[in-house]
Design a protein around this motif. Sequence first.
Motif, PDB file in Angstrom:
ATOM      1  N   ARG A  13       0.801  -1.137   0.039  1.00 39.64           N
ATOM      2  CA  ARG A  13      -0.170   0.105  -0.039  1.00 39.64           C
ATOM      3  C   ARG A  13       0.962   0.930  -0.045  1.00 39.64           C
ATOM      4  O   ARG A  13       0.677   2.223  -0.545  1.00 39.64           O
ATOM      5  N   ARG A  16       2.018   1.946  -3.413  1.00 44.36           N
ATOM      6  CA  ARG A  16       1.006   2.405  -4.419  1.00 44.36           C
ATOM      7  C   ARG A  16       0.537   4.038  -4.004  1.00 44.36           C
ATOM      8  O   ARG A  16       0.547   4.883  -4.789  1.00 44.36           O
ATOM      9  N   GLU A  17       0.500   4.216  -2.516  1.00 40.23           N
ATOM     10  CA  GLU A  17       0.109   5.561  -2.134  1.00 40.23           C
ATOM     11  C   GLU A  17       1.257   6.614  -2.667  1.00 40.23           C
ATOM     12  O   GLU A  17       1.272   7.741  -2.985  1.00 40.23           O
ATOM     13  N   GLU A  34      -6.056   1.749  -8.577  1.00 41.15           N
ATOM     14  CA  GLU A  34      -4.786   1.151  -7.874  1.00 41.15           C
ATOM     15  C   GLU A  34      -5.458  -0.377  -7.645  1.00 41.15           C
ATOM     16  O   GLU A  34      -6.502  -0.609  -7.547  1.00 41.15           O
ATOM     17  N   GLN A  36      -4.057  -4.251  -6.112  1.00 42.54           N
ATOM     18  CA  GLN A  36      -3.188  -4.649  -4.860  1.00 42.54           C
ATOM     19  C   GLN A  36      -2.690  -6.269  -5.297  1.00 42.54           C
ATOM     20  O   GLN A  36      -1.728  -6.787  -4.819  1.00 42.54           O
TER      21      GLN A  36
END
Length: 237
Positions: A13, A16-17, A34, A36
Amino acid sequence: MEKIKVLIADDHRVVREGLAAILKTKEDIQVVGEAQDGLEAIEKARALLPDVILMDVSMPRMGGVEATRQIKREFPHIGIVALTMYEEQQYIFDLVRAGATGYLLKDSDSSQIVAAIRAIYRGESLIHPSVASKILAEFSLMAQKKGKKPSWVEHDLTEREITVLRLVADGKTNKEIANTLDLSEKTVKNHVRNIFHKLQVYDRTQAAILAIRKGLIELEPRPEVRTSSSPVKKPHV
C-alpha cells in the motif's frame, strides 16, 4: 490537456500511495486506479482502460508477469511498465515475452518513472541499456546454442525502415535516430510506426527481438555493460 491515465498495481500500500502522490503532481498524468494483485489489475484494466500500467512483478494471487500477459492479450494498446526490485535475467525475459513495454527497478527516482510513463504513452519503450543488453545477449546465445543463424523471413520493410529498425534495436531514441540519419523526428516516428505495423508488434523491444530472431538485422557484439547496484528504495510518500 489530454491526460495520461495510469493504473498502479503493487501489493504494498505504501508503494501505491507513494507513486500516486508523485504522479498526482504532474498536470499531464491522471491516476485512475490502484490494484493490490494481478487479478485486480486485470479487472481494473478492463473497467478503467488505462493508457499505462505500473506493474509490480511479485504479487499475491497472480504475479505481474501473468497479469501483463493477459492484459496485453486483451488490450495490446495498453503500455505496461514493470516496476520491480528484481534484476535477475529470468524476470526480464518473462516480462518482455509477456509484453511489458518498459522495465524499471524500484530504486529508480521519480523523474525516471514519470519519463517512462510519458515515453510509453508516446508509443516508445523504455528499458535501461544494461537490461536491454541482457535481453539481446540472451537471444544471441539462444541462436548460438542452436548452431545456426536465424532463418530469413519474407517482409516488406523498405531499406530505410531496416536501417531505422537496426538503430531501434541498438537502443537509440527517435531523436538520436533522427540525428544519425539526418531526418526529422516526425519522419522517424512514421518509420517506426510503419515498422510496428508491418512486423505486427506493439513496441520497440518486441520489434528488436523479432528482427534479431528472424534474421532481419544483425547487431555487432558489444562488451557487457556493468552497472553499480543500488539498495532498493521505496517511493517517498
